[in-house]
Design a protein around this motif. Structure first.
Motif, PDB file in Angstrom:
ATOM      1  N   THR A 204       0.852  -1.191   0.000  1.00 56.00           N
ATOM      2  CA  THR A 204       0.000   0.000   0.000  1.00 56.00           C
ATOM      3  C   THR A 204       0.888   1.241   0.000  1.00 56.00           C
ATOM      4  O   THR A 204       1.988   1.226   0.552  1.00 56.00           O
ATOM      5  CB  THR A 204      -0.945   0.038   1.218  1.00 56.00           C
ATOM      6  OG1 THR A 204      -0.174   0.182   2.422  1.00 56.00           O
ATOM      7  CG2 THR A 204      -1.774  -1.233   1.295  1.00 56.00           C
ATOM      8  N   ARG A 205       0.396   2.280  -0.652  1.00 53.15           N
ATOM      9  CA  ARG A 205       1.205   3.496  -0.769  1.00 53.15           C
ATOM     10  C   ARG A 205       1.522   4.065   0.611  1.00 53.15           C
ATOM     11  O   ARG A 205       0.628   4.278   1.434  1.00 53.15           O
ATOM     12  CB  ARG A 205       0.476   4.533  -1.618  1.00 53.15           C
ATOM     13  CG  ARG A 205       1.268   5.830  -1.806  1.00 53.15           C
ATOM     14  CD  ARG A 205       0.534   6.806  -2.695  1.00 53.15           C
ATOM     15  NE  ARG A 205       0.456   6.336  -4.078  1.00 53.15           N
ATOM     16  CZ  ARG A 205       1.435   6.450  -4.987  1.00 53.15           C
ATOM     17  NH1 ARG A 205       2.581   7.017  -4.635  1.00 53.15           N
ATOM     18  NH2 ARG A 205       1.275   5.996  -6.202  1.00 53.15           N
ATOM     19  N   ASN A 206       2.811   4.274   0.838  1.00 51.30           N
ATOM     20  CA  ASN A 206       3.289   4.852   2.114  1.00 51.30           C
ATOM     21  C   ASN A 206       2.834   4.061   3.333  1.00 51.30           C
ATOM     22  O   ASN A 206       2.694   4.618   4.428  1.00 51.30           O
ATOM     23  CB  ASN A 206       2.847   6.316   2.241  1.00 51.30           C
ATOM     24  CG  ASN A 206       3.417   7.190   1.153  1.00 51.30           C
ATOM     25  OD1 ASN A 206       4.566   7.019   0.745  1.00 51.30           O
ATOM     26  ND2 ASN A 206       2.605   8.109   0.638  1.00 51.30           N
ATOM     27  N   ASP A 208      -0.050   3.039   4.012  1.00 51.92           N
ATOM     28  CA  ASP A 208      -1.272   3.616   4.574  1.00 51.92           C
ATOM     29  C   ASP A 208      -2.364   2.580   4.811  1.00 51.92           C
ATOM     30  O   ASP A 208      -3.399   2.887   5.395  1.00 51.92           O
ATOM     31  CB  ASP A 208      -1.789   4.752   3.692  1.00 51.92           C
ATOM     32  CG  ASP A 208      -2.311   4.310   2.326  1.00 51.92           C
ATOM     33  OD1 ASP A 208      -2.408   3.084   2.072  1.00 51.92           O
ATOM     34  OD2 ASP A 208      -2.625   5.185   1.501  1.00 51.92           O
ATOM     35  N   THR A 211      -4.294   2.167   0.030  1.00 49.54           N
ATOM     36  CA  THR A 211      -4.115   2.675  -1.336  1.00 49.54           C
ATOM     37  C   THR A 211      -3.226   1.738  -2.150  1.00 49.54           C
ATOM     38  O   THR A 211      -2.103   1.430  -1.751  1.00 49.54           O
ATOM     39  CB  THR A 211      -3.490   4.080  -1.307  1.00 49.54           C
ATOM     40  OG1 THR A 211      -4.277   4.925  -0.481  1.00 49.54           O
ATOM     41  CG2 THR A 211      -3.413   4.650  -2.713  1.00 49.54           C
TER      42      THR A 211
END
Length: 358
Positions: A204-206, A208, A211
């Motif tokens: 997941t993006r960063n 998070d 996402t």
């Protein structure tokens, strides 16, 4: 570098080099890590001189039991323009041989090979020559956490231990969720030049937890994704991640820990995420690598998934093989388990369920 330079020659003894060029071999003394792995091989097999042969990513490598003492890593770097003759090196089977390196490959192996004019001759008496090691789960904390580790210090540590390829986790700052960050790390490793590095991306993006759109645009040279020590808690998000990974031919590396459960039961936290992720791998046909499996239940889940044809692999760590909770009280994650878990991991190595020790 004071420990010596890496000897760059063919990884698989007289076969063609890997896609990226000449692969690597190293000549090693009885360093602490090699002593430990050697003793571990004896512990697992009950036979001195035994070694394991396993592969992951693009390398094959061995752990030999008998590695003689010698000060420092051999200082030899193979230049393709100058043939090199390595004399009196012990191979993984304990045989004393000479190795002729020429044109990026091992050209000959024998006893008392003649030295031609202009060849560099290295006396490797008391050293063992092995195909190079890889680290499947490594933390070089650049960018963002260089005070813990950076590419230069990580590369030097890897090279000193005979590791010429490392697989880096994305727990950096910023989190490695995009091609720009990943390529910068790999370019920095190439600039340092002591070992090859593959940078993984986050699921997941960063980190998070929800996402996933960045996975749709990852370039073809970024093939491994992981949430590292976090895991993805949301079942629907993880199911979508598996579906995307299958469509894009990505491999998911999973740290199995349900963070809502681990505060009160680390065993259940690992087992429940292992079960979920193995099932998702079967359901979607995804390539899944379970990191640092530590419980008897989890390793059996991997075994059963593999028997059903799932593309699931796993690793175990040396400390989860060597210690049980009656012998060691240090805190690690996953925790040191019970003696029954240790025996289950050993059996999983012996029957081929475990792909590597890392």
């Amino acid at each position: 570098q004071r420990h010596g330079r890496i000897l760059k020659i063919t990884q698989n003894l007289c076969k063609k080099p890997s896609k990226g060029g000449a692969a690597c071999c190293v000549l090693l003394p009885t360093a602490i890590a090699i002593r430990f792995m050697s003793a571990l091989c004896f512990f697992l097999t009950g036979r001195r001189g035994a070694f394991f042969n396993f592969s992951l990513f693009r390398e094959k490598f061995f752990f030999a039991h008998s590695v003689p003492a010698a000060p420092g890593l051999i200082a030899a770097c193979y230049d393709k323009e100058v043939p090199m003759l390595i004399r009196h090196a012990k191979d993984a089977n304990g045989r004393i041989c000479d190795f002729l390196l020429q044109d990026g490959k091992i050209a000959a192996i024998g006893i008392n090979l003649p030295a031609a004019e202009g060849e560099e001759v290295v006396d490797a008496a008391g050293l063992t020559i092995l195909p190079a090691f890889i680290d499947t789960h490594c933390h070089w904390r650049e960018p963002g956490f260089e005070y813990k580790e950076d590419v230069a210090t990580g590369s030097a540590a890897a090279a000193a231990g005979g590791y010429t390829f490392v697989n880096l986790m994305p727990n950096t700052k910023p989190v490695c969720s995009d091609a720009e960050t990943a390529h910068a790390v790999m370019a920095r490793a190439a600039e340092v030049g002591l070992c090859d590095a593959n940078q993984t991306g986050s699921i997941t993006r960063n980190f998070d937890g929800h996402t996933l759109d960045h996975l749709l645009t990852l370039p073809d040279d970024l093939r491994y994704i992981t949430e590292d020590g976090n895991g993805v808690l949301d079942n629907a998000v993880m199911a979508r991640a598996f579906a995307i990974a299958t469509d894009r031919d990505l491999t998911i590396m999973s740290h199995a820990e349900d963070r809502e459960i681990s505060p009160w039961d680390y065993r259940l936290a690992e087992n429940i995420e292992t079960l979920r992720n193995c099932h998702l791998a079967e359901y979607y046909g995804t390539k899944l690598h379970m990191c640092h499996v530590s419980t008897k239940e989890a390793v059996d889940m991997v075994r059963q998934s593999r028997r059903r044809g799932a593309r699931v692999s796993c690793e175990v760590t040396p400390h989860h093989l060597w210690f049980d909770d009656k012998r060691l009280r240090y805190k690690v994650n996953p925790p040191i388990r019970e003696a029954a878990d240790v025996q289950a991991l050993v059996r999983a190595i012996q029957d081929g369920t475990v792909s590597c020790i890392g």
